[in-house]
Design a protein around this motif. Sequence first.
Motif, short mmCIF file in Angstrom:
data_model
loop_
_atom_site.label_atom_id
_atom_site.label_comp_id
_atom_site.label_asym_id
_atom_site.label_seq_id
_atom_site.Cartn_x
_atom_site.Cartn_y
_atom_site.Cartn_z
N GLU A 37 0.87 -1.20 0.01
CA GLU A 37 0.06 -0.02 -0.12
C GLU A 37 0.64 1.18 0.15
OE1 GLU A 37 -2.65 0.06 3.21
OE2 GLU A 37 -3.93 -1.50 2.44
N TYR A 41 0.75 4.05 -2.72
CA TYR A 41 0.61 5.34 -2.44
C TYR A 41 1.69 6.32 -2.88
CZ TYR A 41 -1.22 9.38 0.12
OH TYR A 41 -1.74 10.60 0.28
N GLU A 136 -4.24 14.79 -1.10
CA GLU A 136 -4.50 13.30 -1.53
C GLU A 136 -5.12 12.53 -0.31
OE1 GLU A 136 -2.13 15.42 -3.97
OE2 GLU A 136 -1.46 14.61 -2.11
N ILE A 138 -7.68 8.65 0.81
CA ILE A 138 -8.29 7.34 0.02
C ILE A 138 -9.81 7.68 0.04
CG2 ILE A 138 -8.70 4.99 0.86
CD1 ILE A 138 -6.13 4.79 2.20
N TYR A 147 -7.44 5.94 -4.67
CA TYR A 147 -6.41 6.89 -4.13
C TYR A 147 -7.04 8.12 -5.01
CZ TYR A 147 -3.24 3.94 -1.74
OH TYR A 147 -2.64 3.03 -0.76
N SER A 149 -6.87 12.65 -5.65
CA SER A 149 -6.45 13.90 -5.31
C SER A 149 -7.08 14.93 -6.01
CB SER A 149 -4.82 13.76 -6.23
OG SER A 149 -4.30 15.17 -5.86
#
Length: 463
Positions: A37, A41, A136, A138, A147, A149
Amino acid sequence: MIKRLQIRLTGFCAIVSALILTAMSLLCLHISGKNMEQNEYHTFENSVYSIVSYLESQSVISHEWVLRMESSHNLALWLYDNGTPLLINSLPSGSQEKKQAHDTALADQVIAEAQKKKGINILSSNSSHTLTQHTEFIFAAKNERYYASAVLIPGKKASLGAVILHPLASLTAQTHRQRRDFLAAALLALAALTVFFWFFTGAMLRPVEESRKKQARFVAAASHELRTPLAVILSSASCLLEILNEEKSPACAEPSNTDGAANTREASLRRFLDAIFSESRRMNHLVQDMLQLAGMDARAPRLHLKPVPLDTLLLDVCEKYEPLAAKKGIRLTVSLPDAPLPDCLCDQERILQSLAVLMDNALSYTPAGGMVRLALTVANRHFTITVSDTGPGIPDKDKKAVFERFYRAESSRSDKAHYGLGLSIAQDIIKQHGGRLTVTDAPEGGAAFVLELPMNRSQKNIL
């Protein structure tokens, strides 16, 4: 019983191994999942920074560039000019997964989430900030995780907003695949360990099973050996009781009894009493040997070690048994080295006991006119004492078994005075001294017992 114990031990070991493997697998999966993860990310963040840098430096944005960014970074990208969606937001975008992620409703939810929780409104045309803002986080929608942004790039005349969405379906699939691989590996490891534990516990329990069988044979042999003298004693005692009852009867009190009848009764009484005493002595000897073996099994007796001249010891043994050998018509010889020998650190009484066992066996199984030979040699820092005879010898198949308790070879080497315990006792004594006792064929055709003792050794049981 041993088989059931093996199954239980194997099951217990398998359960413990399964628990350990499960705990280790969960820990490894947790650490691996976190790393995956984090890597995902960081990759997403790098993609966002790359897109933001491009948008800040360009005044014209082409549809080809948007498609290239979405394809190479597995993203869904929406652009807004002063809050108005650009035309490229509604154009078709690649695979089904991208089309699903490119749903404009998702972009609206991301914009609302960024404004509500992060305080960034990318649709605003007026901004007091002169620097680019982005956040950013989740984002979850429609049972999927992303994810997300939200980017706001202020300009002199207009502001540019962007929503970047990266679906985590591939990361989820990779995580599930990794879990399946870990589960398969753990199951294979558990199966291999279970097979290993089965054979390992079997190998561990094999000596226990052999010991149990030897114990059963020991009890059966001891019962057999004790039953014979007990039967003789009971039979002799019964005959004695009958004779005594006859003497008390009226017929025995008549003067018709002669001295010959009295002598016959006395001879019978003496014969039965001799049988009782003889068998009682045999039983006492047997019980003493069994008690000594039981003591050796329970704990190793402490040895009284002191320097002993073995050549003198062998001469004393020869002198002790010479009358018995002469009585049986057996020649007894001793062979000693010509050079002076160092003393041997040993328990003299125990070594004499072992030699007595070997001499008793040799003299018992050597026929009249034969020879028993004692020899002492020194080689490889070991004293070697050999007791050989010209008897019938011991077959190769019986050479190892003669040291087992209550074991006696063929009838040619059987004797009522020997129970098959002496050699076992002698071997245990020699092992306590750090040596060994073996049997081989004598050059003269009989049996040769070879007793080896180390010249120097550290002894734990020294008094």
